[in-house]
Design a protein around this motif. Structure first.
Motif, short mmCIF file in Angstrom:
data_model
loop_
_atom_site.label_atom_id
_atom_site.label_comp_id
_atom_site.label_asym_id
_atom_site.label_seq_id
_atom_site.Cartn_x
_atom_site.Cartn_y
_atom_site.Cartn_z
N LEU A 295 -11.07 13.09 3.59
CA LEU A 295 -10.12 13.37 2.90
C LEU A 295 -9.04 14.28 3.35
CD1 LEU A 295 -12.11 14.26 -0.24
CD2 LEU A 295 -10.50 12.37 -0.24
N GLN A 296 -9.51 15.03 4.22
CA GLN A 296 -8.37 15.99 5.24
C GLN A 296 -7.65 14.69 5.86
OE1 GLN A 296 -10.53 18.53 7.79
NE2 GLN A 296 -11.33 19.75 6.27
N GLY A 297 -8.32 13.88 6.65
CA GLY A 297 -7.66 12.85 7.33
C GLY A 297 -6.70 11.81 6.56
N ILE A 298 -6.83 11.55 5.41
CA ILE A 298 -5.96 11.02 4.49
C ILE A 298 -4.79 11.91 4.06
CG2 ILE A 298 -5.69 9.98 2.11
CD1 ILE A 298 -8.97 9.13 2.42
N ARG A 350 1.41 3.90 5.40
CA ARG A 350 1.19 3.78 4.04
C ARG A 350 0.04 2.90 3.73
NH1 ARG A 350 1.82 7.30 0.19
NH2 ARG A 350 1.80 6.38 -1.68
N ALA A 351 -0.13 1.83 4.56
CA ALA A 351 -1.22 0.80 4.13
C ALA A 351 -2.51 1.44 4.35
CB ALA A 351 -1.08 -0.37 4.99
N TRP A 352 -2.74 2.39 5.30
CA TRP A 352 -3.86 3.18 5.62
C TRP A 352 -4.19 4.09 4.64
CZ3 TRP A 352 -8.32 3.35 8.43
CH2 TRP A 352 -8.45 2.52 9.57
N ILE A 353 -3.05 4.77 4.00
CA ILE A 353 -3.14 5.76 3.07
C ILE A 353 -3.85 5.44 1.91
CG2 ILE A 353 -2.10 7.58 1.57
CD1 ILE A 353 -0.31 7.82 4.33
N GLU A 354 -3.02 4.07 1.32
CA GLU A 354 -3.60 3.70 0.10
C GLU A 354 -5.11 3.17 0.11
OE1 GLU A 354 -1.57 3.41 -2.91
OE2 GLU A 354 0.19 4.24 -2.27
N GLY A 355 -5.14 2.14 1.07
CA GLY A 355 -6.70 1.60 1.17
C GLY A 355 -7.68 2.47 1.52
N ALA A 356 -7.36 3.49 2.24
CA ALA A 356 -8.31 4.57 2.40
C ALA A 356 -8.53 5.49 1.24
CB ALA A 356 -7.96 5.38 3.60
N ARG A 357 -7.62 5.78 0.32
CA ARG A 357 -7.91 6.47 -0.80
C ARG A 357 -8.64 5.67 -1.88
NH1 ARG A 357 -1.60 8.49 -1.72
NH2 ARG A 357 -1.92 10.64 -0.97
N ALA A 358 -8.55 4.35 -1.85
CA ALA A 358 -9.35 3.64 -3.10
C ALA A 358 -10.95 3.78 -2.39
CB ALA A 358 -8.94 2.34 -2.90
N VAL A 359 -11.15 3.40 -1.07
CA VAL A 359 -12.61 3.53 -0.80
C VAL A 359 -12.91 5.39 -0.72
CG1 VAL A 359 -14.06 3.29 1.15
CG2 VAL A 359 -11.99 1.86 0.75
N ALA A 360 -12.41 6.38 -0.57
CA ALA A 360 -12.72 7.63 -0.65
C ALA A 360 -13.04 7.91 -1.95
CB ALA A 360 -11.87 8.47 0.15
N TYR A 361 -12.05 7.45 -3.18
CA TYR A 361 -12.00 7.90 -4.40
C TYR A 361 -13.38 7.27 -4.97
CZ TYR A 361 -7.69 9.73 -3.98
OH TYR A 361 -6.32 10.61 -3.35
N ARG A 362 -13.64 5.96 -4.62
CA ARG A 362 -15.03 5.16 -5.11
C ARG A 362 -15.98 5.95 -4.50
NH1 ARG A 362 -18.75 1.05 -4.48
NH2 ARG A 362 -18.60 -0.52 -6.27
#
Length: 581
Positions: A295-298, A350-362
């Motif tokens: 999450l720090q990375g995101i 931005r593509a990385w941020i949005e996609g990584a958020r979905a995986v991390a929040y899951r």
């Protein structure tokens, strides 16, 4: 240019992509946590981070921590910001009500720490281990230790550290020499030295709870002989324990967080968990810490993207290539945000941020499912997800944070290389995330060698099938993702077979394999994001990142897949040919 959270982005991922409100309400502890409450928490957290946590960030970097006579002084504004953090009840967000916590879902805490890391990484390092220390003590501590320390950790009144590394023992914790001798009163006398201890000494809280990896007398050599001790800075009677900070490190970044060299001089401590089972107890803390590092990375990547995007909308240069005749005389035509090279950088990150958020929040949701779902099969699936995906997130998100922040610095040109704009601080601060809490190489080995190959890839295959079943094969985009998930399943079998001929091979391709898994997870996430666009108020803003993901990010999947597959096939050919004459 302080970082500003955008809670509408999080709400879209939680509601439209992950259906988080409904999933959480199905869990008994969160039956009353509806979407309205989540919105309220996120809105207030966003305000707090933007107004309180972000402003001291510049002083944290430029002034940094000061060390004198064994004491550490944090940068101006840090103590007040941390006290506001405690007074607002933010450390206790997901802690159990019986320990003074608010009992809210883990995913809300995850978002809070993502925002805090983006706004002020140095300050966020201080409470960054609270959740892990709390969980470790909750699961493995004695009743006496729980009663004494859990409420203080839950509230943030006291902070905690994780003391693993020694000068001769980094990733190889089996070489730890710090010793602990049992006493007649059931306490321990702990002696030894630790390095790279984040927050080992500071002035933010009166007490610091050190969780120290150590070795009891007659313990066997190696990791199986390690135990875990709780060693507080201040003893229960109010006296100072024999715990000393010898110095703080001069670092490339994270100047607002003291990285300490610690010495334990027969300090008083108490055993956490069973003797010789210290790593098992500490892994509870480390797994929590690794998700927080992802999450720090995101967050850091989002902070870099915000700065670069704002700059690109102000900086004027030559007319953008491909500008239409109608726009040639407009003021927007000479903004660098209109230039394809800059647009590619911004949309890709931005593509990385949005996609990584979905995986991390899951992943954060799965932590609560694993702990609270009434269905044991659901708990098992959630635990499998967390075990396999946590190392992927830690490694991939931190790698992208550093390299993506460097790309965002490029948007500024020469202005990015000077300190005025603050983008270079993000690049420096992000670099360490690829190292601490287990280097990214260790994460890749953990994933492939320790978790995927021992069962022949069965657990990973089951996870990928689970993702496949959430997609709609009638949609071309979803069908493409399903094809990649299938390729990844078969590749696990290929590596397992090749490893029988050459046990070194999995270690050689582990980084490529982890990256492949992350790209597949991102492809799944973006398929879900695209499918949810009908309910997305910000769908126009996501059009560029969605296209950038397909054009500039996803093609790496074929490259990494080819690297691993050729390595396995090349090994088979060399063995078939026999030894060279």
């Amino acid at each position: 240019m302080h970082y500003r959270p955008r809670p509408e982005d999080q709400r879209f991922i939680l509601d439209a992509v992950l259906d988080a409100p409904a999933r959480l309400r199905a869990l008994a502890p969160f039956a009353d946590v509806d979407a309205a409450l989540q919105v309220q928490v996120l809105e207030e957290a966003a305000r707090f981070v933007g107004e309180v946590i972000a402003p001291p960030n510049r002083d944290g970097d430029e002034i940094g921590c000061r060390f004198a006579d064994g004491e550490v002084r944090t940068p101006p504004g840090f103590r007040a910001a941390y006290q506001a953090f405690v007074d607002g009840g933010w450390p206790a967000l997901s802690a159990a009500p019986e320990d003074g916590g608010q009992g809210l879902p883990t995913v809300l805490e995850a978002i809070l720490y993502e925002w805090m890391s983006a706004a002020n990484h140095g300050l966020t390092m201080a409470p960054g281990l609270l959740h892990g220390a709390y969980a470790c003590l909750k699961h493995h501590g004695s009743e006496a230790l729980k009663q004494r320390y859990l409420p203080k950790l839950a509230s943030g009144e006291w902070l905690a550290t994780m003391c693993l590394t020694e000068a001769h023992a980094g990733s190889d914790v089996g070489q730890v020499r710090t010793r602990a001798v049992p006493q007649a009163d059931s306490s321990l006398r702990v002696a030894g030295g630790k390095i790279f201890i984040s927050g080992g000494e500071h002035d933010l809280t009166p007490n610091i709870v050190h969780l120290v990896l150590c070795r009891l007398p007659d313990a066997p050599a190696g990791p199986k002989g390690l135990s875990l001790a709780l060693v507080p800075k201040q003893l229960p009677d109010g006296t100072r324990n024999a715990v000393h900070c010898e110095r703080i490190e001069e670092k490339m970044g994270l100047h607002g967080s003291p990285t300490c060299v610690m010495r334990f001089d027969e300090a008083t401590g108490w055993l956490v968990g069973e003797a010789g089972r210290g790593l098992a107890a500490m892994f509870v803390m480390m797994n929590a810490a690794r998700l927080h590092v992802a999450l720090q990375g995101i967050g850091l990547l989002d902070a870099a993207w915000q700065k670069a995007g704002a700059y690109a909308l102000e900086r004027r240069q030559m007319r953008a290539p491909g500008a239409t005749p109608a726009s040639r005389g407009s003021e927007a035509a000479d903004l660098i945000a209109e230039h394809p090279a800059v647009r590619r950088i911004l949309d890709t990150q931005r593509a990385w941020i949005e996609g990584a958020r979905a995986v991390a929040y899951r992943s954060a949701l799965m932590l609560d499912v694993a702990a609270h779902d009434a269905d044991p099969r659901a708990r098992e699936r959630a635990q499998r997800w967390c075990a396999l995906v946590t190392p992927v997130l830690k490694a991939a998100c931190t790698q992208q944070a550093f390299h993506g922040a460097s790309e965002c610095l490029q948007v500024f040109g020469g202005h990015g290389y000077v300190r005025e704009w603050g983008i270079e601080q993000i690049v420096r601060d992000a670099r360490v995330t690829m190292i601490y809490e287990g280097t990214n190489e260790i994460q890749a080995i953990d994933l492939l060698v320790r978790k995927v190959l021992p069962d022949g890839g069965a657990a990973m295959s089951a996870l990928l099938v689970e993702l496949r079943d959430t997609l709609d094969a009638s949609r071309d985009a979803d069908a493409d993702v399903q094809r990649r998930l299938a390729q990844l399943r078969y590749l696990g079998t290929t590596i397992a077979m090749a490893a029988q001929a050459d046990p070194k091979l999995p270690y050689e391709v582990a980084d490529d394999y982890l990256r492949l898994v992350m790209l597949a997870l991102l492809a799944w996430a973006w398929a879900r994001i695209d499918a949810a666009k009908a309910s997305d108020a910000g769908r126009t803003e996501r059009t560029g990142p969605a296209a950038a993901f397909r054009r500039w990010v996803l093609p790496e999947f074929e490259m990494r897949h080819g690297i691993v597959k050729r390595a396995c096939e090349g090994l088979a050919l060399s063995h078939a040919a026999g030894p060279r004459p």
